[in-house]
Motif scaffolding. Structure first.
Motif, PDB file in Angstrom:
ATOM      1  N   GLN A  58      -6.660  55.606 -20.377  1.00 55.52           N
ATOM      2  CA  GLN A  58      -6.067  54.577 -19.514  1.00 55.52           C
ATOM      3  C   GLN A  58      -7.097  54.066 -18.506  1.00 55.52           C
ATOM      4  OE1 GLN A  58      -2.934  53.385 -19.939  1.00 55.52           O
ATOM      5  NE2 GLN A  58      -2.931  54.749 -21.728  1.00 55.52           N
ATOM      6  N   PRO A  59      -7.336  52.769 -18.486  1.00 52.53           N
ATOM      7  CA  PRO A  59      -8.270  52.241 -17.490  1.00 52.53           C
ATOM      8  C   PRO A  59      -7.761  52.428 -16.059  1.00 52.53           C
ATOM      9  CG  PRO A  59      -7.595  50.539 -19.078  1.00 52.53           C
ATOM     10  CD  PRO A  59      -6.775  51.749 -19.355  1.00 52.53           C
ATOM     11  N   GLY A  60      -8.664  52.736 -15.156  1.00 50.80           N
ATOM     12  CA  GLY A  60      -8.327  52.826 -13.743  1.00 50.80           C
ATOM     13  C   GLY A  60      -8.350  51.450 -13.097  1.00 50.80           C
ATOM     14  N   PRO A  61      -8.247  51.403 -11.769  1.00 46.60           N
ATOM     15  CA  PRO A  61      -8.204  50.109 -11.056  1.00 46.60           C
ATOM     16  C   PRO A  61      -9.448  49.241 -11.302  1.00 46.60           C
ATOM     17  CG  PRO A  61      -8.099  51.969  -9.508  1.00 46.60           C
ATOM     18  CD  PRO A  61      -8.091  52.552 -10.872  1.00 46.60           C
ATOM     19  N   ASP A  62     -10.565  49.858 -11.641  1.00 45.17           N
ATOM     20  CA  ASP A  62     -11.786  49.080 -11.897  1.00 45.17           C
ATOM     21  C   ASP A  62     -11.896  48.625 -13.350  1.00 45.17           C
ATOM     22  OD1 ASP A  62     -12.181  51.512 -13.100  1.00 45.17           O
ATOM     23  OD2 ASP A  62     -14.133  51.909 -12.200  1.00 45.17           O
ATOM     24  N   GLY A  63     -10.856  48.885 -14.140  1.00 45.73           N
ATOM     25  CA  GLY A  63     -10.875  48.452 -15.539  1.00 45.73           C
ATOM     26  C   GLY A  63     -11.528  49.444 -16.476  1.00 45.73           C
ATOM     27  N   ASN A  64     -12.135  50.488 -15.930  1.00 46.95           N
ATOM     28  CA  ASN A  64     -12.788  51.500 -16.754  1.00 46.95           C
ATOM     29  C   ASN A  64     -11.971  52.792 -16.798  1.00 46.95           C
ATOM     30  OD1 ASN A  64     -15.121  50.071 -17.515  1.00 46.95           O
ATOM     31  ND2 ASN A  64     -16.043  50.487 -15.505  1.00 46.95           N
ATOM     32  N   VAL A  65     -12.090  53.502 -17.900  1.00 47.20           N
ATOM     33  CA  VAL A  65     -11.421  54.801 -18.022  1.00 47.20           C
ATOM     34  C   VAL A  65     -12.106  55.832 -17.125  1.00 47.20           C
ATOM     35  CG1 VAL A  65     -10.876  56.697 -19.607  1.00 47.20           C
ATOM     36  CG2 VAL A  65     -10.587  54.318 -20.353  1.00 47.20           C
ATOM     37  N   PHE A  66     -13.429  55.845 -17.176  1.00 44.29           N
ATOM     38  CA  PHE A  66     -14.209  56.840 -16.419  1.00 44.29           C
ATOM     39  C   PHE A  66     -14.979  56.175 -15.283  1.00 44.29           C
ATOM     40  CE2 PHE A  66     -14.149  58.572 -20.825  1.00 44.29           C
ATOM     41  CZ  PHE A  66     -13.508  59.772 -20.566  1.00 44.29           C
ATOM     42  N   SER A  67     -15.213  56.932 -14.223  1.00 45.58           N
ATOM     43  CA  SER A  67     -16.087  56.422 -13.161  1.00 45.58           C
ATOM     44  C   SER A  67     -17.528  56.756 -13.533  1.00 45.58           C
ATOM     45  CB  SER A  67     -15.731  57.029 -11.812  1.00 45.58           C
ATOM     46  OG  SER A  67     -16.117  58.381 -11.735  1.00 45.58           O
ATOM     47  N   GLY A  68     -18.448  55.936 -13.139  1.00 44.25           N
ATOM     48  CA  GLY A  68     -19.850  56.148 -13.519  1.00 44.25           C
ATOM     49  C   GLY A  68     -20.490  57.280 -12.736  1.00 44.25           C
ATOM     50  N   MET A  69     -21.775  57.487 -13.000  1.00 41.98           N
ATOM     51  CA  MET A  69     -22.515  58.580 -12.384  1.00 41.98           C
ATOM     52  C   MET A  69     -23.045  58.196 -11.003  1.00 41.98           C
ATOM     53  SD  MET A  69     -24.556  60.861 -15.026  1.00 41.98           S
ATOM     54  CE  MET A  69     -26.141  60.081 -15.082  1.00 41.98           C
ATOM     55  N   LEU A  70     -23.260  56.920 -10.782  1.00 41.40           N
ATOM     56  CA  LEU A  70     -23.899  56.512  -9.531  1.00 41.40           C
ATOM     57  C   LEU A  70     -22.893  56.331  -8.394  1.00 41.40           C
ATOM     58  CD1 LEU A  70     -26.552  54.089 -11.097  1.00 41.40           C
ATOM     59  CD2 LEU A  70     -26.816  56.506 -10.478  1.00 41.40           C
ATOM     60  N   LYS A  71     -21.666  55.956  -8.748  1.00 38.18           N
ATOM     61  CA  LYS A  71     -20.611  55.865  -7.734  1.00 38.18           C
ATOM     62  C   LYS A  71     -19.371  56.614  -8.198  1.00 38.18           C
ATOM     63  CE  LYS A  71     -21.840  51.401  -5.740  1.00 38.18           C
ATOM     64  NZ  LYS A  71     -21.643  49.953  -5.964  1.00 38.18           N
TER      65      LYS A  71
END
Ligand code: FDA
Length: 504
Positions: A42-55
């Protein structure tokens, strides 16, 4: 009452678990998988499923108030880590007294967070580690089966030689060559064609957008896309997420009764369930499966378990280190997060080392060459049950990692000498140190094959109870372990289905 009954339960959804579920499903056995983590689709509020490594945000970490990245410090500044809300995120760092262990949480286990490096071990070392396993059968049948079902592939060598995204690896290769060391390409489950399209700018970036340890939004063929998709496709396998198995007991009729806690993603207890089954497969990983069996032995719910449960643990000789390059040797502001090369010095009798050339995708030039060294450390740790905390504690001292550090140091001293370069001392925590010897990515052992179990993972002392994951491997395999875990599970479950399951 004993709640729901299912013929087979598989605990966890990592490599060993996924293999077991697929083959049980194909054999027509109704199978329930219980996974403490979430399904990541399921995408989160940013449209991505996972958060990246830098933020990273709360999706990155398993119930932490601050992220705990392996390279938390850079130039003594804690740049990579962030305060977060406790949540059922995808990467856990289990902190024991003198060793921390990174593990994946979610449908796919470690496959969600790992680097995808898919390495078949040297046959001679496999034979040394697991002498009772028929190596011919493994290398003719089960390793090929694991590699093809995992969809392991190789990087296009021409593209590797010219793309800016692998400059860091070419720089490290050249420096290794100056010290007389050779490198080898490392196969991966990342879709290399997709990565080339990322580089062309025609698809959303993932491996080329510094995504890896907190999940890849694209490109990586994690287990949910390979084994587990196929398992669900049999129509016989179901997966319950955010369900953590707590206790196991055997009932009078020989079936197993599990107590299972269902939580919401914020950690709130929703229900405590009882689930019973005839065949129980433990695929909760080295830490998870060992803890379940230790708790069962020590609290008396499975009193006949062997004293071998908890023994034979090792970090696969994992040591991270980093070198500082000269100003004229930049490693590149663009770095793929997916490693593609390893320095192979395993045949060195004094200090066998297989060292992955790891990226440092910081987005700025760092002049850093980073490595994950896999060494041959004979030291082993032991899990003991801590009754007060109701958890498995790891008896392992920093001192036990000294042989691994020495082996890594002998290899990288050679490279530094040949290139007149130095170690970086600022990357691994607050005190200056060149070698990260207090965490690992490759926990192995705890329920060792042929000791805590028979030669096929049948738990000693109990019928129809199996261990299927990395806890079977006695602490070391010389390369990144998931291909071996997968192939061994294929071998074991084939025998178990034939002899134990379809017969009953
Ligand atoms: P695994 O750990 O995969 O799965 C266990 C599952 O069980 C998890 O999903 C967990 O949530 C669940 N679980 C645990 N206890 C439970 C309970 N009580 N109830 C319900 N569920 C429970 N290896 C490799 O070969 N190449 C690589 O590139 C890398 N890179 C890498 C990077 C990072 C950051 C990490 C953390 C790890 C790697 N690895 C790796 C290691 C590899 O991922 C690891 O060896 C395997 O995932 C282990 O597979 P298992 O089947 O043993 O369990």
């Amino acid at each position: 009452g004993s709640g729901t009954f299912v013929p087979a339960v598989v605990v966890g959804t990592g490599y060993g678990a996924a293999v077991s579920a697929l083959r049980l499903g194909e054999a027509g056995v109704p199978t329930l998988m219980l996974e403490m983590g979430q399904l990541w689709n399921q995408p989160g509020p940013d449209g991505n499923v996972f958060s990246g490594m830098l933020k990273p945000d709360k999706r990155s970490s398993w119930f932490k108030t601050r992220t705990e990245a392996p390279l938390g410090s850079f130039l003594w500044l804690d740049l990579a880590n962030r305060d977060i809300d406790p949540y059922a995120g995808v990467l856990d760092r289990v902190n024991f007294d003198q060793m921390s262990v990174y593990v994946g949480r979610g449908v796919g286990g470690g496959s969600l967070v790992n680097g995808g490096m898919a390495v078949t071990p040297r046959r001679s070392y496999f034979e040394e580690v697991l002498p009772q396993v028929d190596a011919a059968e493994m290398y003719d049948r089960y390793f090929p089966r694991a590699n093809s079902t995992l969809r392991v592939g190789n990087i296009d060598k021409n593209w590797f030689e010219q793309t800016e995204w692998y400059k860091f690896a070419r720089v490290s290769r050249e420096q290794a060559a100056k010290a007389g060391l050779s490198t080898t390409f490392v196969p991966n489950v990342y879709d290399w064609d997709y990565m080339r399209r990322e580089a062309d700018g025609t698809v959303p970036k993932s491996g080329l957008a510094a995504e890896v340890i907190y999940g890849n939004n694209h490109g990586k063929v994690s287990l949910d896309k390979s084994y587990l998709a196929a398992a669900l496709g049999t129509g016989k396998v179901t997966i319950e997420t955010l369900h953590q198995v707590k206790t196991i007991r055997q009932q009078k009729d020989g079936t197993y009764l599990l107590t299972v806690e269902q939580k919401d993603p914020d950690g709130k207890l929703l229900a405590t369930k009882e689930i019973s089954c005839r065949h129980l497969f433990l695929g909760a990983g080295s830490l998870g499966s060992t803890e379940l069996l230790l708790r069962a032995r020590e609290t008396g719910t499975l009193p006949n378990l062997s004293s071998e449960i908890g023994a034979g643990w090792g970090p696969n000789g994992n040591i991270m280190t980093a070198r500082a390059n000269h100003m004229w040797n930049p490693t590149g502001t663009k770095q793929s997060s997916i490693p593609a090369l390893g320095i192979d010095d395993w045949d060195n009798p004094d200090a066998p080392v297989f060292a992955e050339i790891a990226p440092m995708p910081a987005g700025v030039e760092t002049w850093v060459s980073l490595y994950l060294a896999i060494t041959k450390n004979p030291q082993r740790g032991t899990f003991v049950y801590d009754a007060a905390k109701d958890r498995a504690d790891l008896r392992w001292t920093r001192e036990q990692n000294a042989p691994a550090v020495a082996a890594a140091k002998s290899l990288f001293d050679r490279i530094n000498k040949a290139n007149t370069t130095m170690y970086r001392y600022d990357l691994f925590g607050k005190q200056l140190k060149a070698f990260a010897d207090d965490f690992c990515y490759h926990p192995l052992g705890g329920c060792v094959l042929g000791k805590a179990t028979d030669n096929y993972g049948r738990v000693a002392g109990y019928k129809n109870l199996y261990v299927t994951d990395g806890s079977l491997i006695p602490g070391s395999i010389g390369v990144n372990p998931f291909v071996t875990i997968t192939a061994l599970a294929e071998r074991n479950v084939e025998r178990i289905i034939k002899q134990d399951v379809t017969a009953s």
